[in-house]
Enzyme design. Structure first.
Site, PDB file in Angstrom:
ATOM      1  N   GLU A 122      46.585 -56.508 -45.475  1.00 22.74           N
ATOM      2  CA  GLU A 122      46.415 -57.574 -44.659  1.00 22.74           C
ATOM      3  C   GLU A 122      47.178 -57.476 -43.449  1.00 22.74           C
ATOM      4  OE1 GLU A 122      46.913 -61.694 -46.426  1.00 22.74           O
ATOM      5  OE2 GLU A 122      47.501 -62.227 -44.258  1.00 22.74           O
ATOM      6  N   ARG A 136      50.152 -61.149 -35.570  1.00 22.62           N
ATOM      7  CA  ARG A 136      51.359 -62.016 -35.130  1.00 22.62           C
ATOM      8  C   ARG A 136      51.927 -61.006 -34.087  1.00 22.62           C
ATOM      9  NH1 ARG A 136      54.569 -63.231 -40.814  1.00 22.62           N
ATOM     10  NH2 ARG A 136      52.609 -64.145 -41.914  1.00 22.62           N
ATOM     11  N   THR A 172      47.234 -64.354 -40.610  1.00 20.02           N
ATOM     12  CA  THR A 172      47.566 -65.120 -39.437  1.00 20.02           C
ATOM     13  C   THR A 172      46.606 -65.371 -38.611  1.00 20.02           C
ATOM     14  OG1 THR A 172      49.747 -64.017 -40.062  1.00 20.02           O
ATOM     15  CG2 THR A 172      49.755 -65.617 -38.523  1.00 20.02           C
ATOM     16  N   LYS A 207      43.498 -69.049 -50.257  1.00 24.18           N
ATOM     17  CA  LYS A 207      44.880 -68.577 -50.401  1.00 24.18           C
ATOM     18  C   LYS A 207      45.838 -69.967 -50.839  1.00 24.18           C
ATOM     19  CE  LYS A 207      48.149 -67.260 -46.693  1.00 24.18           C
ATOM     20  NZ  LYS A 207      48.476 -66.219 -45.683  1.00 24.18           N
TER      21      LYS A 207
HETATM   22  C1  3PG Z   1      53.742 -64.000 -44.634  1.00 26.01           C
HETATM   23  O1  3PG Z   1      53.595 -64.974 -44.254  1.00 26.01           O
HETATM   24  O2  3PG Z   1      54.127 -63.077 -44.195  1.00 26.01           O
HETATM   25  C2  3PG Z   1      53.007 -63.868 -46.118  1.00 26.01           C
HETATM   26  O3  3PG Z   1      52.770 -64.827 -46.724  1.00 26.01           O
HETATM   27  C3  3PG Z   1      53.900 -62.963 -46.848  1.00 26.01           C
HETATM   28  O4  3PG Z   1      54.989 -63.478 -47.522  1.00 26.01           O
HETATM   29  P1  3PG Z   1      56.111 -62.866 -48.187  1.00 26.01           P
HETATM   30  O5  3PG Z   1      56.909 -61.988 -47.144  1.00 26.01           O
HETATM   31  O6  3PG Z   1      56.892 -63.925 -48.774  1.00 26.01           O
HETATM   32  O7  3PG Z   1      55.417 -61.836 -49.283  1.00 26.01           O
END
Ligand code: 3PG
Length: 212
Positions: A40, A44, A68, A128
């Site tokens: 994924e 960002r 995101t 999610k």
């Molecule tokens: C994120 O927001 O980057 C994801 O939810 C991953 O979260 P994590 O870095 O706590 O695994």
């Protein structure tokens, strides 16, 4: 096999932040060889779109998607680049409707019963749960899930090799998302061997869990 069946088969979906698209290829190699053929790629960074394009082209068997994603326009750009799914931090009806209309598998973030009910109303059965650990973790999923029996969850946020087993063991969970095996500092330092090791360790947890 549909996209969400593949999520379930792979078990843990690595959440990746790529600052530089040149890291996409070695990262893809580490994911494939480590045994988690999925990514994924979060929208960002400016490099996200190009990174998805590279991964989708070089690794056609990899389940590459975009995270995101906040707007329909971003979802379209991600899909044009080769994304096979879209994940968002929250539930935006416009985004979900756009994805459903265009046959883009979408997994929006939810945290409350109201948001989950809204997801069900839109026709979704997989959401999610974000940010999982901060939002109450597995206990919260079990509590709300007991009422909303049609829903299954992809907890993401705060998942690690220390707690992922408990999540994977619960039938309400169809997979977990997490970045612990693909942290930004390892990517920036070019530590793709370390990433591959951590990916392999995560893949082994899924295998061990599935064998039970
Ligand atoms: C994120 O927001 O980057 C994801 O939810 C991953 O979260 P994590 O870095 O706590 O695994």
């Amino acid at each position: 096999m549909d996209v969400f069946e593949r999520f379930e088969e792979i078990g843990i979906i690595p959440v990746v932040v790529l600052e530089d698209a040149k890291d996409a290829l070695p990262l893809g190699k580490a994911l494939m060889e480590g045994g988690l053929p999925a990514a994924e790629v979060t929208f960002r960074t400016a490099a996200a779109e190009e990174s998805i394009r590279i991964l989708a082209k070089e690794y056609p068997d990899m389940l590459v998607g975009a995270g995101t994603v906040l707007t329909p326009e971003q979802a379209d750009r991600a899909v044009a680049a080769g994304a096979k799914f879209v994940v968002s931090p929250g539930l935006d009806k416009k985004l979900v409707k756009h994805c459903l209309k265009n046959n883009i598998p979408v997994c929006p973030g939810t945290q409350t019963a109201s948001e989950m009910m809204a997801a069900l109303k839109l026709g979704l059965t997989k959401v999610k749960f974000f940010p999982a650990e901060n939002a109450g973790g597995l206990k919260m999923i079990k509590a709300i899930g007991a009422a909303l029996t049609a829903l299954r969850f992809m907890p993401t946020g705060g998942i690690s090799e220390n707690n992922v087993r408990e999540y994977l063991a619960d039938p309400k969970i169809f997979c977990c998302g997490g970045s612990w095996m693909v942290k930004g500092d390892m990517i920036r330092a070019g530590n793709f061997d370390e990433i591959k090791e951590k990916v392999a360790a995560a893949a082994a947890i899924v295998k061990e869990q599935r064998a039970k």
